[in-house]
Design a protein around this motif. Structure first.
Motif, PDB file in Angstrom:
ATOM      1  N   GLU A 174       0.717  -1.185  -0.055  1.00 52.70           N
ATOM      2  CA  GLU A 174       0.092   0.098   0.001  1.00 52.70           C
ATOM      3  C   GLU A 174       0.716   1.211   0.145  1.00 52.70           C
ATOM      4  N   CYS A 176       3.775   1.575  -1.267  1.00 49.49           N
ATOM      5  CA  CYS A 176       4.464   1.823  -2.715  1.00 49.49           C
ATOM      6  C   CYS A 176       3.317   2.226  -3.610  1.00 49.49           C
ATOM      7  N   TYR A 177       2.177   1.790  -3.577  1.00 54.14           N
ATOM      8  CA  TYR A 177       1.002   2.324  -4.513  1.00 54.14           C
ATOM      9  C   TYR A 177       0.915   3.958  -3.979  1.00 54.14           C
ATOM     10  N   ASP A 178       0.752   4.420  -2.739  1.00 54.17           N
ATOM     11  CA  ASP A 178       0.762   5.698  -2.465  1.00 54.17           C
ATOM     12  C   ASP A 178       1.741   6.424  -3.031  1.00 54.17           C
ATOM     13  N   GLN A 234       7.183   2.049  -9.169  1.00 55.00           N
ATOM     14  CA  GLN A 234       6.513   0.876  -9.949  1.00 55.00           C
ATOM     15  C   GLN A 234       7.303  -0.267  -9.834  1.00 55.00           C
ATOM     16  N   PHE A 274       6.993  -1.777  -6.057  1.00 51.35           N
ATOM     17  CA  PHE A 274       5.416  -2.269  -6.086  1.00 51.35           C
ATOM     18  C   PHE A 274       5.347  -3.755  -6.273  1.00 51.35           C
ATOM     19  N   ILE A 333      -2.772   0.769 -12.139  1.00 53.35           N
ATOM     20  CA  ILE A 333      -2.584   0.471 -11.025  1.00 53.35           C
ATOM     21  C   ILE A 333      -3.782   0.697  -9.893  1.00 53.35           C
ATOM     22  N   ARG A 334      -4.456   1.790 -10.479  1.00 59.50           N
ATOM     23  CA  ARG A 334      -6.002   1.915  -9.813  1.00 59.50           C
ATOM     24  C   ARG A 334      -6.699   0.913  -9.750  1.00 59.50           C
ATOM     25  N   MET A 382      -5.348  -1.941  -7.407  1.00 58.61           N
ATOM     26  CA  MET A 382      -5.541  -2.087  -6.004  1.00 58.61           C
ATOM     27  C   MET A 382      -7.085  -1.884  -5.881  1.00 58.61           C
TER      28      MET A 382
END
Length: 191
Positions: free
Chosen positions: A16, A18-20, A35, A38, A99-100, A103
């Motif tokens: 999470e 990394c995503y942020d 990226q 992640f 990526i959204r 997730m």
């Protein structure tokens, strides 16, 4: 010592984070570095769960086989999305939406795993068993592929065999990828 549920939750928070970092950055180089991080985190985590945690569901819980199969199906969707994402350049117009979407699929899986699946598993394990699983999970992640390979088998022993063949190729390629705060791959076997 760390219990298996704590090890899994720690990984979830890293994924999470990394995503942020990716979605909150406007710097293409920084996005590429995160990226890669992640992808490295999620690919290894997913395979580690499939090799260590899901067989434990099947062994220790009456409904474990169904739980493991459901989680494997959810992982398959995530692996396919991760495969698309890991091959994109940060300049790709679909980079952020991909990526959204990934997730959006992963977040409910994480929530259910933490609030239900791992709670049930911990209830069936004693402290020492849970700690042994956490150690095994951590060790397993050192030897599995660091990229998504959705066409690979997702059940032992076939996943193990394919992973042992694929992992060295991924790990060598990681040396040439950019990672945040790392001059080379974050894989401890390359340091």
């Amino acid at each position: 010592m760390t219990r298996i549920s704590d090890a899994i939750k720690t990984d979830h928070r890293q994924i999470e984070a990394c995503y942020d970092k990716i979605i909150n950055s406007n710097d293409p180089d920084e996005q590429t570095r995160w990226q890669n991080q992640f992808t490295w985190e999620l690919a290894r985590h997913s395979i580690g769960e499939e090799l260590v945690v899901y067989p434990a569901f099947e062994t220790h819980l009456p409904e474990g086989k169904d739980m493991a199969n459901k989680d494997r199906q959810e992982h398959q969707v995530v692996k396919e999305l991760l495969k698309q994402f890991q091959e994109m350049k940060s300049s790709d117009p679909k980079f952020m939406s991909t990526i959204r979407t990934l997730m959006d699929n992963l977040s409910p899986h994480i929530k259910e795993e933490e609030e239900q699946d791992l709670v049930r598993l911990e209830g069936a394990l004693d402290q020492a068993e849970s700690e042994r699983m956490a150690t095994s999970f951590g060790r397993t992640k050192m030897f599995v592929p660091s990229r998504s390979h959705p066409s690979a088998p997702n059940k032992p022993p076939f996943e193990t065999a394919v992973g042992l063949l694929t992992a060295p190729i991924d790990h060598i390629a990681d040396i040439f990828r950019k990672f945040p705060d790392h001059s080379i791959s974050p894989n401890p076997s390359t340091k």
